[in-house]
Design an enzyme around this catalytic site. Structure first.
Site, PDB file in Angstrom:
ATOM      1  N   ALA A  30       0.835  -1.210   0.000  1.00 56.20           N
ATOM      2  CA  ALA A  30       0.000   0.000   0.000  1.00 56.20           C
ATOM      3  C   ALA A  30       0.868   1.258   0.000  1.00 56.20           C
ATOM      4  O   ALA A  30       0.513   2.250  -0.650  1.00 56.20           O
ATOM      5  CB  ALA A  30      -0.940  -0.007   1.208  1.00 56.20           C
ATOM      6  N   GLY A  33       1.865   1.540  -3.518  1.00 53.03           N
ATOM      7  CA  GLY A  33       0.675   1.789  -4.326  1.00 53.03           C
ATOM      8  C   GLY A  33       0.130   3.194  -4.163  1.00 53.03           C
ATOM      9  O   GLY A  33      -0.409   3.769  -5.114  1.00 53.03           O
ATOM     10  N   ASP A  34       0.293   3.767  -2.981  1.00 52.98           N
ATOM     11  CA  ASP A  34      -0.115   5.150  -2.743  1.00 52.98           C
ATOM     12  C   ASP A  34       0.643   6.075  -3.689  1.00 52.98           C
ATOM     13  O   ASP A  34       0.061   6.961  -4.307  1.00 52.98           O
ATOM     14  CB  ASP A  34       0.156   5.521  -1.282  1.00 52.98           C
ATOM     15  CG  ASP A  34      -0.165   6.968  -0.971  1.00 52.98           C
ATOM     16  OD1 ASP A  34      -1.327   7.380  -1.164  1.00 52.98           O
ATOM     17  OD2 ASP A  34       0.752   7.689  -0.527  1.00 52.98           O
ATOM     18  N   ALA A  35       1.933   5.846  -3.825  1.00 52.11           N
ATOM     19  CA  ALA A  35       2.749   6.675  -4.724  1.00 52.11           C
ATOM     20  C   ALA A  35       2.390   6.430  -6.182  1.00 52.11           C
ATOM     21  O   ALA A  35       2.329   7.374  -6.979  1.00 52.11           O
ATOM     22  CB  ALA A  35       4.234   6.391  -4.485  1.00 52.11           C
TER      23      ALA A  35
END
Length: 142
Positions: A30, A33-35
């Site tokens: 995550a 994935g946030d980036a």
């Protein structure tokens, strides 16, 4: 300092093995994935012509907030493969210790799941799949 894996020779085009991917926590996926999601949102907004200072920043914030991510995640759930859905569930079950005041725990869990999926797809080298899912998410009302 850090142990290098073969995939680290080209960080823009990483492809980890299934064993290497399983070794990364849902929170780690995550985090990446946030980036990935934020880079896609920023690219999308710039390409759409919204590249003006304050307006661009506000538009980005609106799309990356947990509530918006959760709505967009719901839009792509029917499109996920069994393997992707398993990664999504694993991310949704991640033990997060703080939730932003503007989001419910359920919304934050969905956003974390989406980010984990995007991190997993990125590290799997599946950029085309990320692109296809992102374009579907951007069709969703938000």
């Amino acid at each position: 300092m850090f142990e290098r894996c073969a995939a680290m020779d080209d960080l823009w085009n990483m492809t980890l093995t299934p064993d290497e991917l399983r070794g990364i926590s849902s929170i780690g996926l995550a985090h990446l994935g946030d980036a990935v999601y934020e880079l896609l949102v920023r690219s999308y907004l710039c390409a759409e012509g919204k590249a003006t200072g304050k307006g661009l920043h506000r538009a980005t914030i609106e799309l990356v907030r947990a509530e918006a991510q959760a709505r967009r995640a719901e839009a792509i759930l029917p499109l996920l493969t069994e393997e992707e859905a398993a990664v999504f569930r694993r991310g949704r079950n991640a033990q997060v210790h703080s939730v932003p005041a503007h989001a419910s725990r359920a919304q934050y869990s969905e956003a974390t799941a989406l980010e984990a999926l995007l991190g997993w797809l990125y590290l799997s080298g599946r950029k085309e799949r990320i692109n296809a899912l992102f374009l579907e998410m951007m069709k969703a009302e938000g």
